[in-house]
Design a protein around this motif. Sequence first.
Motif: not given
Length: 598
Positions: A241, A247, A533, A536, A571-572, A577
Motif C-alpha cells: 500500500y 488494497l 492498514f 484502510v 489507494h493511498k 485512502p
Amino acid sequence: MIESRVIEHDIIVVGAGLAGTWAALSAGQQGVANIGVLSKIHPLRSHSGAAQGGIAAALGNVRPVAGTGPRGPLEPVPAGDEPPDSWELHMFDTIKGSDWLGDQAAIELMVKEAPEMILAYEHMGCVFSRLPDGRIAQRRFGGHSAPRANYAADYTGHVLLHTIHEQALRHGVRFYSEWYCMDLIVEDNICRGVVALDIRTGALHLMRAKAVFFGTGGYGRAWKITSNAAANTGDGVAIAYNAGVPLMDMEFVQFHPTGLYGKGILMSEACRGEGGYLVNREGRRFMEDYAADKMELAPRDLVSRSEQIEIDEGRGTGADGQGIDLDMTHLGREKIMTRLPQVRELAMNFAGVDIIEGPVPIQPTAHYSMGGIPATVDGQVIADAAGTPVVGFYAAGECACVSVHGANRLGTNSLLGASLFGRRAGTAMAAFVQDGAGLHPVSGDPVARNQARIAGFMDGGGKKESVGQVGAELKETMTRQCGVFRNAEEMGKALEKIKRLQQRFGQAGIMDKSRRFNTDLLGAIETEHLLTFSEVIVASGLARTESRGAHYRVDFPKRDDQEWLKHTMAHKASDGPILSYKPVHIFTDRYPPQERKY
Ligand SMILES: Cc1cc2nc3c(=O)[nH]c(=O)nc-3n(C[C@H](O)[C@H](O)[C@H](O)COP(=O)(O)OP(=O)(O)OC[C@H]3O[C@@H](n4cnc5c(N)ncnc54)[C@H](O)[C@@H]3O)c2cc1C
C-alpha cells in the motif's frame, strides 16, 4: 554502521508459509535456479504450520451412514459407489459462503484444481490421516455441504508446510531466515526489488529481482483478541500500500467462533466438524435458533454473530457472562485423542480444561483477512480496477485478494487457496523470468531511506510516546469498534482514533538502540504497519453501508446487491485512502445472487 550489500536474484519471495514456499518451489520446478525466500521468522514457524483443521477438496471419500441424515456419523464410500461430493458442490458452497462477493471464475478454477493439489501433496509423501483402505480421511467443516476437509489429525498445516519446505530445499531455493522485508521498490509501475533487514546483524540490504512475490500472510494482530501468531502483522499489505499498490476488500475480516476465552487462541473448527456443541448459560445448543439446519456447522460469520448475540443478551457463560461453552465431552476419549490431540493440549495449557472431561469457554476471535493485495489467479498483482498489472510483482495466500473468499471464507479453503495460487504464481513468475525479464534500475537510495526510518525510532530526543502503548490502544480500538458488529458511529470514532494514533506514533521511540536482534525495533515497524492498514479497514467498512458476510453493520443489517455487489479498492493518498470500486465476476446464468440461509 554495518555494511549494506546489494543482493540479486531472479525471483525474491517474501514469506515462507504455504503460499511463499509453493511459489518458490514451483518456480524451482520450472527450472529457475536463482530464487531467494525471506522470512522474518524461521520458515517452519510460519502461521500456515499452525493450521489444524484441514484443506478442502471434493474427493468424496466419505459420506454419512445411510439413514442417519446429513449430520450422521461418517463412513468410507465403497469403491464403485457414486461419489457424494463434486467440484460443483464445492463451488456453490464457496460462493454462498462468500455472500456472493467471491469472483466466480476464480472460485471455479480453485475448486476444480483442488483434488489435484491434494494429490501433489500426496505424491510428496504428506502424512494425511487415512481411512482403513488407505484413502485420505475427510471430515466436515462449516458451510461445506459435504465432508471435504482433508486432514492430518489436527496438525494439517504443520505436515503440509514441512512437506513442501523439504522439496523447496531439494530444488536449491535459498532461504533467508529471520530477514525482515521493510520496503517494496516500485517505479513506473515496475517492481524492482525490496529492502530487507537482516535481523541477526542489523544490516539493511537492497535485494534486486526480476520478479518479487509476497506471501506475507494475514493481519489478525491488529485486534486484541486474535487467533493469529505474533508475526501476523500484515507487513506485506502495508508495504505494498505504501508503494502505491491498492488494497482490496479490506473491510472483510473473519472472526472465528471458537477462540479460547480471553486469549483468542484457536480451538479449531475441527472441534465442531467432529461433532462438538456450542452451549449457552442455559445449557442449550442455541444455534438451533440461528441456523437450525447446519447448527454448529453454519459458516463462521453467522456462528460468531450468534454467539455475540447470546453474550450481549445475557446468556453467555463464565463468571462475567462473556463466554460460550464448547462442549466435546460426548465425543469420547478415543476420538479426541486421535482426531483432536493438539486442541486438547492447547485447552489444557491455556485454559486448564481437559476437553475429554468438561466444556471449554470460548469467544469470537479475529482470525482471517479476506481482503488484501489484489491479484489474479496467476498471482499477478493489479494496480487498479481495470486490471493494469504491476509488472514483476506477484502475491498469493492470505495477504492477497483473488478474490475466492469474498465476504466470508469457508474453513479449509485458505490452505487450499494459499497452496494453489502460490503454486500458480511460481509457475507464472518462472515464465516471466524465462521470457527474458531483466533487472530494472533502482533510482534514489531506498536503503538510506529505510535507515532513516530506523534512526527515527532510535532517536531518543524528545520522544514522548511508547510504541507499545500506541499499539495496545489500536488493538483495543479495533476490537471494540471494528469487530463482529459494526456501526457508523463507532467506526467513525475508530477512524478518528487511528488518525490520532498515527500522529502520536510519529512521537514514539524505542529504548533498545542495539543493532543485533532488536525486537523493539521490529515491534515498532510492525506497529507502524498495523496503523497503516487498520485505517484502510475502518475507512472501507465505514463506506460500505450494507451487511455482507463478515462485515455486519447493525445500522444497515441487510445485504444491498443494488448498491454494493462490488469490490472495494483503496489507494493511498496523503490524508487517507481513496476508495473506488470494481465489479464482482458472476456467472449470472449459473450462480446468480440469492438470499443466504443456512
Ligand atoms: C490458528 C490457525 C488455524 C488455521 N487453520 C486453518 C485450517 O485448518 N484450514 C485452512 O484452510 N486455514 C486455516 N487457517 C488459515 C491459514 O492457516 C492461513 O490463511 C494460511 O496458512 C496463510 O498462509 P500464507 O502462506 O499466506 O501465510 P503464512 O503462513 O502466515 O506465512 C507468512 C510468511 O510471511 C513472512 N513474513 C511476513 N511479513 C514479513 C516481512 N515483513 N519480512 C519477511 N517475512 C515476512 C512470515 O515470516 C511467514 O513466513 C488457520 C489460521 C490460524 C491462525
